[in-house]
Design an enzyme around this catalytic site. Structure first.
Site: not given
Ligand code: CDP
Ligand code: MG
Length: 205
Positions: A18, A58
Site C-alpha cells: 500500500k 474491496y
Molecule cells: O486487509 P485485511 O484482509 O487484513 O482486512 P479487511 O478486513 O479485509 O479490511 C481491509 C482494509 O481496510 C484493512 O487492511 C485496513 O487497511 C482497512 N480497515 C480500516 O481502515 N479500518 C477498519 N476498522 C478495518 C479495516
C-alpha cells in the site's frame, strides 16, 4: 484448496504494497519476506490505483462489508472500548470511503505470488489487520504501530502496509481484477525442485 489435477504448488495469491509501505521504503523488505519462504513472484506492477479500482477490489466479495464491519466492532469490544457504531454495514461504508482515499494517495505495488498454500502462507507472514494486535514477526506486527482507535479518531484508514487475499476465491477474483492474463508470467524457479520434488533422489542422485 487445489483444482483437480493441479498440484498445490500452483496456488496463487494477490498482494498490494500500500502507499504507506512504498513511502516507508519497505518494498524490498516486504518482497523479501514473501520471497524467502519459497514463493514465486509471477506478476508485479507499480501504479497509482483509481478510486473505482479500489472500491471494486474491496467489494468483489459480497460478504466483505459485513465481515469488515463485524471485525472492527469486535476490535473495539475486545479492548473494552465503544465501537463508533453497532451497525457493521454502516461502519463498512465508512471504511470503504477511507480505503479509496488511502489507496489512491500514491503509488502501490501489485503482485501475484505462487506456491503451495500461497494464500494462507502470505496471510501468516502479513499478520492481522490491526498492527497494534498483529503478531510480532509479521510485516504488520514488525513495521507499523496503528490501531482501530487511532484511525477512527483521525477519520482515516488503518495504515497496515500491505493487502493480502483472504481466500483462494478472493485471490482469483483479485488477480483477474488487477492483472491481464498475459501479465502473469509462467516460469520455472530452480528452487522448486527442492521444495516440491516428490523424490529427493531426483536432486542428489
Ligand atoms: O486487509 P485485511 O484482509 O487484513 O482486512 P479487511 O478486513 O479485509 O479490511 C481491509 C482494509 O481496510 C484493512 O487492511 C485496513 O487497511 C482497512 N480497515 C480500516 O481502515 N479500518 C477498519 N476498522 C478495518 C479495516
Ligand atoms: Mg481482506
Amino acid at each position: 484448496m487445489t483444482l483437480p489435477n493441479q498440484h498445490h504448488k500452483h496456488e496463487r495469491t494477490f498482494t498490494i504494497i500500500k502507499p504507506d509501505g512504498v513511502q516507508r521504503t519497505l518494498i524490498g523488505e516486504i518482497i523479501q519476506r514473501y520471497e524467502r519462504i519459497g514463493l514465486k513472484l509471477v506478476a508485479m506492477k507499480l501504479m497509482v490505483p483509481t478510486e473505482n479500482m479500489v472500491k471494486k477490489h474491496y467489494t468483489l466479495d459480497a460478504g466483505w462489508k459485513q465481515a469488515v464491519g463485524e471485525k472492527s466492532i469486535k476490535g473495539f469490544l475486545d479492548k473494552g472500548q465503544t465501537p463508533p457504531s453497532n451497525d457493521p454495514l454502516e461502519i463498512a461504508e465508512k471504511i470503504l470511503n477511507r480505503l479509496a482515499k488511502y489507496l489512491t494517495s500514491g503509488p502501490v505495488i501489485a503482485m501475484v505470488w505462487q506456491g503451495a498454500h500461497a494464500v494462507k502462507i502470505v496471510r501468516k507472514i502479513t499478520g492481522g489487520t490491526e498492527p497494534l494486535t498483529s503478531d510480532m514477526g509479521t510485516i504488520r506486527g514488525d513495521f507499523v504501530l496503528d490501531s482501530y482507535q487511532m484511525s477512527e479518531t483521525d477519520d482515516r484508514s488503518i495504515r497496515n502496509l500491505v493487502h493480502a487475499s483472504g481466500s483462494v476465491q478472493e485471490a482469483e477474483d483479485e488477480i483477474a481484477h488487477w492483472f491481464k492474463p498475459e501479465e502473469i508470467v509462467d516460469y520455472r524457479l530452480f528452487q522448486e525442485k527442492i521444495l516440491y520434488s516428490a523424490d529427493m533422489d531426483d536432486i542428489f542422485g
